[in-house]
Motif scaffolding. Structure first.
Motif, PDB file in Angstrom:
ATOM      1  N   ASN A   2     -18.183 -38.716  -3.069  1.00  0.00           N
ATOM      2  CA  ASN A   2     -18.790 -37.686  -3.931  1.00  0.00           C
ATOM      3  C   ASN A   2     -20.266 -37.927  -4.170  1.00  0.00           C
ATOM      4  O   ASN A   2     -21.053 -36.987  -4.230  1.00  0.00           O
ATOM      5  N   GLU A   3     -20.638 -39.206  -4.305  1.00  0.00           N
ATOM      6  CA  GLU A   3     -22.054 -39.540  -4.558  1.00  0.00           C
ATOM      7  C   GLU A   3     -22.931 -38.971  -3.449  1.00  0.00           C
ATOM      8  O   GLU A   3     -24.061 -38.570  -3.700  1.00  0.00           O
TER       9      GLU A   3
ATOM     10  N   GLU B 191     -22.902 -35.001  -3.688  1.00  0.00           N
ATOM     11  CA  GLU B 191     -23.716 -34.565  -4.838  1.00  0.00           C
ATOM     12  C   GLU B 191     -25.204 -34.546  -4.501  1.00  0.00           C
ATOM     13  O   GLU B 191     -25.935 -33.679  -4.942  1.00  0.00           O
ATOM     14  N   GLN B 192     -25.644 -35.527  -3.725  1.00  0.00           N
ATOM     15  CA  GLN B 192     -27.074 -35.651  -3.422  1.00  0.00           C
ATOM     16  C   GLN B 192     -27.540 -34.717  -2.307  1.00  0.00           C
ATOM     17  O   GLN B 192     -28.736 -34.540  -2.110  1.00  0.00           O
TER      18      GLN B 192
END
Ligand code: AR6
Ligand code: MG
Length: 312
Positions: free
Chosen positions: A278-279, A282-283
């Motif tokens: 997810n990180e 998200e970016q």
């Protein structure tokens, strides 16, 4: 666990964009220099979050396949030209071909004139091919034919086209869940001796704990399709998680955004979008044709595939 087909379509396209954006800030760096910035013991931060030409072209391939419910070369070339943003960092061969098509030359002929009439063997056709691997995942013959035709817009060298077909078929096998049998399937699929030899090397290198130096020496980490497609396939096969494969691919240095994109496409097609950290998602940029749009394209490609199951 059975991963549904829609999640695999999304995984391949978002996985490719994530690998591209993660590799972009270190493109052209040596393996040692990448190691001096990124530790392999933790999940890398995606600092930049912008994708490059790899993803912009992949978006064009998907848009055109969806619009035409299959391949249409003139439309695909037009779509590449409409989407073209020089800031994304296109290879000189691809830029030249698209400019000449825009000026009125035939999409079928222009690429044959590049590199003193040899045509490009760069990885530019392979790095954008994931949507072809998805749309034709259940028909190897049509997949090869469309991989070749779609490559021809910018890449006419046999090694450029065969590399794109091999990458497309690796994505297709990942969609089918064939990781164990991937190498034997690829061996049967490959017709060109350069790629046959690289596949044999992947097999040998997987059997031992090969060092990165060996991988770079024997498979490559450069811009030529034969020095990057096999490396992406190896990076996928060596590990059991999306992030391990993509981090490894980029840690080799060289053409990091493209090898990252191709590894991300195969891995995402195998594990599905739920396996992408997810990180990282998200970016990833979310502008006009950012991650939300790419996800939508994956869904539309999935719908188009069901509408035209033979994909012809
Ligand atoms: N003879 C000699 N060199 C060649 C030949 C040939 N026949 N074909 C390719 N090269 P290009 P791409 C070399 O320009 O494949 C971007 O950053 C030559 O040095 O067709 O679209 C992308 O993100 C040529 O410039 O570009 C990719 O990472 C180079 O290979 C990467 O560039 C690339 O071929 C390749 O994109
Ligand atoms: Mg790029």
């Amino acid at each position: 666990m059975k991963i549904d087909l829609k999640s695999k379509f999304t995984g391949a396209l978002i996985g490719s964009a994530v690998g591209d954006a993660l590799g972009a800030p270190v493109e052209g760096w040596s393996m040692e220099r990448v190691r001096s910035v990124y530790s392999e013991r933790k999940l890398w931060k995606m600092s930049y979050g912008r994708y490059t030409d790899d993803t912009e072209l992949m978006i064009g391939v998907a848009e055109s396949l969806i619009k035409n419910k299959g391949f249409n070369g003139a439309d695909m070339a037009r779509t590449f030209i409409q989407n073209y943003d020089a800031k994304r960092g296109y290879g000189p061969g691809s830029t030249g071909a698209l400019k000449r098509i825009k000026a009125g030359e035939s999409w079928k002929e222009v690429s044959k004139k590049l590199f003193c009439g040899e045509g490009s063997y760069g990885n530019g056709a392979a790095m954008r091919i994931a949507p072809v691997g998805l749309f034709y995942y259940d028909n190897a013959d049509v997949l090869r034919e469309i991989a070749y035709k779609s490559s021809l817009i910018t890449h006419s060298h046999e090694l450029g086209k065969a590399g794109a077909a091999l990458q497309a078929f690796a994505v297709a096998l990942a969609v089918r869940g064939q990781k164990e049998s991937m190498l034997s399937e690829l061996k049967n699929f490959a017709q060109n001796n350069v790629y046959k030899e690289k596949i044999r090397r992947i097999e040998t290198l997987l059997d031992k704990d090969a060092t990165k130096k060996e991988i770079i020496a024997k498979l490559g980490n450069g811009m030529a399709a034969f020095n990057s497609v096999p490396t992406a396939i190896y990076s996928f096969l060596r590990f059991d998680r999306f992030e391990d494969s993509v981090i490894y691919a980029i840690s080799l240095g060289g053409d990091t955004d493209t090898i990252g994109a191709m590894t991300g496409a195969i891995s995402g097609a195998y594990y599905g979008d739920g396996a992408i950290p997810n990180e990282w998602i998200e970016q990833l940029e979310d502008g006009e044709k950012g991650k939300s749009y790419i996800k939508r394209l994956a869904e539309e490609l999935y719908v188009a595939k069901n509408y035209n199951p033979n994909g012809s």
